[in-house]
Design a protein around this motif. Structure first.
Motif, PDB file in Angstrom:
ATOM      1  N   GLY A   1       0.816  -1.205   0.000  1.00  0.00           N
ATOM      2  CA  GLY A   1       0.000   0.000   0.000  1.00  0.00           C
ATOM      3  C   GLY A   1       0.854   1.261   0.000  1.00  0.00           C
ATOM      4  O   GLY A   1       0.388   2.338   0.343  1.00  0.00           O
ATOM      5  N   ALA A   2       2.111   1.119  -0.380  1.00  0.00           N
ATOM      6  CA  ALA A   2       3.040   2.259  -0.396  1.00  0.00           C
ATOM      7  C   ALA A   2       3.037   2.936  -1.757  1.00  0.00           C
ATOM      8  O   ALA A   2       2.835   2.290  -2.782  1.00  0.00           O
ATOM      9  CB  ALA A   2       4.447   1.788  -0.057  1.00  0.00           C
TER      10      ALA A   2
ATOM     11  N   GLY B   1      20.691   2.667   2.162  1.00  0.00           N
ATOM     12  CA  GLY B   1      20.534   2.288   3.551  1.00  0.00           C
ATOM     13  C   GLY B   1      19.198   2.645   4.160  1.00  0.00           C
ATOM     14  O   GLY B   1      19.056   2.653   5.383  1.00  0.00           O
ATOM     15  N   LEU B   2      18.185   2.911   3.324  1.00  0.00           N
ATOM     16  CA  LEU B   2      16.862   3.237   3.850  1.00  0.00           C
ATOM     17  C   LEU B   2      16.244   2.010   4.503  1.00  0.00           C
ATOM     18  O   LEU B   2      16.283   0.911   3.947  1.00  0.00           O
ATOM     19  CB  LEU B   2      15.947   3.732   2.722  1.00  0.00           C
ATOM     20  CG  LEU B   2      14.498   4.029   3.123  1.00  0.00           C
ATOM     21  CD1 LEU B   2      14.438   5.204   4.092  1.00  0.00           C
ATOM     22  CD2 LEU B   2      13.660   4.319   1.887  1.00  0.00           C
ATOM     23  N   LEU B   3      15.668   2.196   5.671  1.00  0.00           N
ATOM     24  CA  LEU B   3      14.918   1.139   6.338  1.00  0.00           C
ATOM     25  C   LEU B   3      13.450   1.523   6.352  1.00  0.00           C
ATOM     26  O   LEU B   3      13.094   2.620   6.813  1.00  0.00           O
ATOM     27  CB  LEU B   3      15.388   0.957   7.781  1.00  0.00           C
ATOM     28  CG  LEU B   3      16.699   0.242   8.012  1.00  0.00           C
ATOM     29  CD1 LEU B   3      17.011   0.180   9.500  1.00  0.00           C
ATOM     30  CD2 LEU B   3      16.673  -1.154   7.436  1.00  0.00           C
ATOM     31  N   ILE B   4      12.609   0.631   5.846  1.00  0.00           N
ATOM     32  CA  ILE B   4      11.165   0.802   5.945  1.00  0.00           C
ATOM     33  C   ILE B   4      10.594  -0.524   6.468  1.00  0.00           C
ATOM     34  O   ILE B   4      10.078  -1.335   5.710  1.00  0.00           O
ATOM     35  CB  ILE B   4      10.517   1.248   4.614  1.00  0.00           C
ATOM     36  CG1 ILE B   4      10.977   0.411   3.432  1.00  0.00           C
ATOM     37  CG2 ILE B   4      10.793   2.709   4.346  1.00  0.00           C
ATOM     38  CD1 ILE B   4      10.260   0.755   2.130  1.00  0.00           C
ATOM     39  N   PRO B   5      10.712  -0.750   7.799  1.00  0.00           N
ATOM     40  CA  PRO B   5      10.315  -2.030   8.356  1.00  0.00           C
ATOM     41  C   PRO B   5       8.824  -2.324   8.217  1.00  0.00           C
ATOM     42  O   PRO B   5       8.434  -3.482   8.144  1.00  0.00           O
ATOM     43  CB  PRO B   5      10.722  -1.930   9.826  1.00  0.00           C
ATOM     44  CG  PRO B   5      10.903  -0.489  10.098  1.00  0.00           C
ATOM     45  CD  PRO B   5      11.236   0.161   8.799  1.00  0.00           C
ATOM     46  N   HIS B   6       8.004  -1.309   8.195  1.00  0.00           N
ATOM     47  CA  HIS B   6       6.560  -1.461   8.004  1.00  0.00           C
ATOM     48  C   HIS B   6       6.144  -0.478   6.915  1.00  0.00           C
ATOM     49  O   HIS B   6       5.728   0.636   7.211  1.00  0.00           O
ATOM     50  CB  HIS B   6       5.814  -1.164   9.305  1.00  0.00           C
ATOM     51  CG  HIS B   6       6.310  -1.952  10.462  1.00  0.00           C
ATOM     52  ND1 HIS B   6       6.045  -3.291  10.594  1.00  0.00           N
ATOM     53  CD2 HIS B   6       7.071  -1.608  11.522  1.00  0.00           C
ATOM     54  CE1 HIS B   6       6.615  -3.735  11.698  1.00  0.00           C
ATOM     55  NE2 HIS B   6       7.257  -2.734  12.284  1.00  0.00           N
ATOM     56  N   PRO B   7       6.241  -0.865   5.641  1.00  0.00           N
ATOM     57  CA  PRO B   7       6.053   0.088   4.553  1.00  0.00           C
ATOM     58  C   PRO B   7       4.607   0.464   4.262  1.00  0.00           C
ATOM     59  O   PRO B   7       4.356   1.284   3.383  1.00  0.00           O
ATOM     60  CB  PRO B   7       6.673  -0.644   3.350  1.00  0.00           C
ATOM     61  CG  PRO B   7       6.496  -2.081   3.669  1.00  0.00           C
ATOM     62  CD  PRO B   7       6.648  -2.185   5.164  1.00  0.00           C
ATOM     63  N   ASN B   8       3.658  -0.060   5.002  1.00  0.00           N
ATOM     64  CA  ASN B   8       2.256   0.175   4.721  1.00  0.00           C
ATOM     65  C   ASN B   8       1.918   1.653   4.723  1.00  0.00           C
ATOM     66  O   ASN B   8       2.134   2.356   5.703  1.00  0.00           O
ATOM     67  CB  ASN B   8       1.379  -0.543   5.745  1.00  0.00           C
ATOM     68  CG  ASN B   8       1.686  -2.013   5.791  1.00  0.00           C
ATOM     69  OD1 ASN B   8       2.794  -2.384   6.153  1.00  0.00           O
ATOM     70  ND2 ASN B   8       0.743  -2.839   5.418  1.00  0.00           N
TER      71      ASN B   8
END
Length: 172
Positions: A66-67, A78-85
């Motif tokens: 849903g991103a 190095g981007l972190l998107i652990p919950h990309p919703n």
């Protein structure tokens, strides 16, 4: 270095291991980022085929998460998107290396401009960063904050509208 100490995260040099999908199991955020990276890196005589494959994977992972992160987004390594919703990122908004973005974050245009996100910025769940603002290196944006003005490097912004709180975080 003791167990309580952690190495400083760079605001300028990307740590590509943060995006690695190897041995991490299900990771829709990393898979979405991999599709974007593959699209942007496609070169040579088979670039059209590599890009077509990346576009299909990007569309799949965009639906799953849903991103709304465009293929041409200007994202540092190095981007972190652990919950990309529900993450929405304006395609022209530069995001520095080693950032952390949680779910339902919007980085978008308003008032005739777009945000610039520095390196090693942590953005909490539900935050909105809107308009021609600059978020400095090592800054933090609290959950559900609405950022409409600049956040200096190393500082924390919280609230609606966001205000600066706490001490300077330095370069850790």
């Amino acid at each position: 270095m003791t167990a309580s100490e952690s190495p400083a995260v760079s605001a300028t040099e990307p740590d590509w291991s943060r995006e690695s999908r190897e041995g991490k199991g299900w990771s829709s955020g990393r898979s979405l980022l991999a599709a974007i990276r593959d699209y942007q890196a496609a070169r040579g005589p088979l670039a059209w085929l590599l890009r077509a494959s990346a576009v299909i994977r990007h569309r799949f992972w965009s639906v799953v998460t849903g991103a709304d992160i465009p293929l041409n987004a200007r994202i540092g390594g190095g981007l972190l998107i652990p919950h990309p919703n529900g993450i929405v990122i304006h395609p022209d908004s530069p995001i520095g290396p080693n950032c952390l973005i949680f779910q339902q974050v919007t980085i978008g245009a308003a008032a005739g401009g777009i945000p610039t996100i520095g390196g090693h910025v942590d953005i909490g769940a539900g935050a909105r960063v809107l308009g021609p603002v600059v978020i400095g290196d090592h800054a933090r944006i609290g959950a559900n904050a609405v950022v409409l003005s600049d956040v200096p490097a190393g500082r924390t912004a919280v609230g609606i509208p966001a205000r600066i709180v706490g001490e300077d975080r330095g370069n850790t």
